[in-house]
Design an enzyme around this catalytic site. Structure first.
Site, PDB file in Angstrom:
ATOM      1  N   LYS A   1       0.837  -1.200   0.000  1.00  0.00           N
ATOM      2  CA  LYS A   1       0.000   0.000   0.000  1.00  0.00           C
ATOM      3  C   LYS A   1       0.873   1.252   0.000  1.00  0.00           C
ATOM      4  O   LYS A   1       1.873   1.322   0.716  1.00  0.00           O
ATOM      5  CB  LYS A   1      -0.908  -0.026   1.228  1.00  0.00           C
TER       6      LYS A   1
ATOM      7  N   SER B   1      -9.773   2.283   3.156  1.00  0.00           N
ATOM      8  CA  SER B   1      -8.927   3.042   2.250  1.00  0.00           C
ATOM      9  C   SER B   1      -8.043   2.155   1.371  1.00  0.00           C
ATOM     10  O   SER B   1      -7.498   2.606   0.373  1.00  0.00           O
ATOM     11  CB  SER B   1      -8.027   3.991   3.054  1.00  0.00           C
TER      12      SER B   1
ATOM     13  N   SER C   1      -9.784  -0.452   7.260  1.00  0.00           N
ATOM     14  CA  SER C   1      -9.290  -0.258   5.898  1.00  0.00           C
ATOM     15  C   SER C   1      -8.592  -1.453   5.283  1.00  0.00           C
ATOM     16  O   SER C   1      -8.217  -1.417   4.111  1.00  0.00           O
ATOM     17  CB  SER C   1      -8.347   0.948   5.852  1.00  0.00           C
TER      18      SER C   1
END
Length: 504
Positions: free
Chosen positions: A82, A157, A181
């Site tokens: 990420k 997210s 998330s």
């Protein structure tokens, strides 16, 4: 082996093939890079692709393996990271214009551990800007699309990490979970996501949103793969003052457990009522029945303070975020915007830079966080939210006195269409209603796919365990996954209709 065959293997299967020298890491890594080239134009899971370094790492692992070196279990298996996790020599933006083009001079601890394990890093995945969102619609670089339906969100997210794994662009990915998330994107993409116990995976090198809530963890296609990756990235780190001293062990063994005899499973009364889709509830209850068949005892538990968790979270998180994001001021690194009229003062440069560099959702949370920390409001808002946090922790303690693990749906709905909730922040925030309590209490949580809802989209099943008892997640998740796979006649992801459409 063909690209298609290699990319559809689990990480555990790839590791076995690599160890047996039936396939090379260069072949496995190149297969995933080819898959990314074929589908990521539609999915947009990646912000940056790390082709040369990934293939160089793969070649090094192959050379060491041929030389007879003893290698870690996942050596040669590629992974995606990420883009809120800093990576030396690779662009890291947190999906924000304010960090566009920034190349960190150091690695996050978990990235160091990935490199030490010999895992080629394929690239950096998309997210809501600074991890603020539940749909990956708040990225400064465009939406990520759900491989099940390209017109729907992949969660947030960490939608990029979940979509990359669901679209077979990466066998493994790293996500971060501040209020759900990792788990919520896993639920809506049919993947597995784990939020470890707070402090059990180092936060050193994570671009902080809310320091008391953030936690990095695995995103995978199977529970066993998550356990394997968790053992790589977990464990004590002296660079992180909140790091726990325990090693990350026992997860792989737990994921291979045969049954759940003697285990008490608690259904959380407050996580599953009004606002949950009928298909979500149905899938959840069907999975609970499978847990009973595996030998678990099922009871209902009540955690009344959970009704206030969402409100408490959206006071604590913005407060911490407004403080953490103060460093992005145009003075030291990243974007710098100078005013076009009037004097060029520090204050005016900061205002111009932050105005141009931050998106609407980030600005909204900074303003809210600054307000709740301001004189005259601190006790009424932030102080009260921290008291609710203590009540939530007490509710968990009482619930775990009655049950070894707690279960609920991961998210109240399946993936919604792009734009559906952009104009209604509260409706967007409600996506995390079932995941937020775990972050407020610092306990671990796992989401795995439990089937399809009435709309043909995947549903997530959440398992929660006491702090430092992450192995219980893997025991329950591993057993339930095997039973569900038998019911489905194979992995759920093979039923995703958009995967091959995206590959055309």
């Amino acid at each position: 082996m063909s690209t298609d065959d290699l990319t559809r293997r689990s990480a555990a299967e790839l590791a076995e093939l690599l160890a047996a020298k039936e396939v090379s890491s260069v072949e496995a890594t190149q297969a995933h890079l080819d898959r990314m080239a074929a589908v990521d134009g539609d999915v947009h899971a990646f912000l940056h692709v790390n082709t040369d370094e990934a293939l160089a790492m793969a070649a090094d692992v192959d050379a060491r393996r041929l030389a007879g070196a003893e290698l870690p279990a996942l050596a040669g298996v590629p992974v995606a990271v990420k883009d809120i996790v800093v990576t030396k020599g690779q662009v890291t933006t947190a999906a924000s214009k304010i960090l566009e083009g920034w190349v960190p001079p150091y690695d996050a601890t978990l990235v160091t551990r990935l490199r030490e394990a010999g895992m080629p890093i394929l690239g950096k995945t998309n997210l809501d800007e600074f991890a603020m969102g539940s749909s990956t619609e708040h990225s400064a670089y465009g939406n990520t699309r759900n491989p099940w339906d390209l017109e729907r969100i992949p969660g947030g997210s960490g939608g990029g990490s979940a979509a990359a794994v669901a679209a077979y662009e990466a066998p493994l990915a790293i996500g971060t979970d501040t209020g759900g998330s990792i788990r919520q994107p896993a639920a809506v993409t049919g993947t597995v996501g784990v939020k470890p116990t707070y402090g059990s995976v180092s936060r050193y090198g994570l671009i902080a949103m809310a320091s008391s809530l953030d936690q990095a963890g695995p995103v995978t296609r199977t529970v066993l793969d998550a356990a394997l990756l968790h053992e790589v990235i977990g464990g004590h780190d002296p660079l992180d003052s909140t790091s726990l001293p325990e090693p990350a062990t026992g997860y792989v063994a737990a994921a291979r457990a045969e049954d759940l005899k003697g285990l008490r499973v608690g259904i959380v009364k407050e996580l599953g009522g009004e606002g949950y889709q009928d298909g979500v509830r149905r899938s959840f209850l069907e999975s609970v029945e499978l847990l009973k068949q595996a030998g678990a005892e099922v009871v209902e538990v009540s955690c009344p303070s959970f009704d206030y968790a969402l409100a408490a979270y959206y006071l604590i998180m913005p407060a911490e975020a407004s403080s953490n994001l103060a460093k992005f001021d145009g003075m030291r690194f990243g974007l710098r915007v100078e005013p076009t009229d009037g004097p060029v003062t520090a204050e005016r440069v900061m205002a111009a830079t932050r105005g141009a560099g931050f998106g609407d959702e980030v600005k909204r949370r900074i303003i809210l966080g600054t307000h709740v920390l301001s004189a005259g409001y601190y006790d009424a808002y932030y102080g009260s939210a921290q008291k609710v946090r203590t009540l939530i922790q007490r509710d968990f303690a009482q619930a775990f006195a009655q049950a070894d693990v707690l279960v609920s749906p991961t998210a109240p709905t399946t993936a919604f269409r792009f734009g559906e909730k952009l104009d209604d922040p509260m409706a967007m925030y409600l996506n995390d209603v079932a995941t937020i309590p775990a972050n407020l209490a610092g306990i671990p949580g796992l989401s795995l796919p439990s089937g399809l809802s009435d709309d043909g989209l995947p549903v997530g099943f959440q398992v929660l365990a006491p702090a430092r008892e992450d192995a219980r997640l893997y025991r329950v998740g591993g057993v339930l996954e095997r039973l569900l796979t038998q019911v489905w006649g194979g992995p759920l992801l093979t039923r995703a209709p958009e995967l091959e459409v995206a590959a055309r």
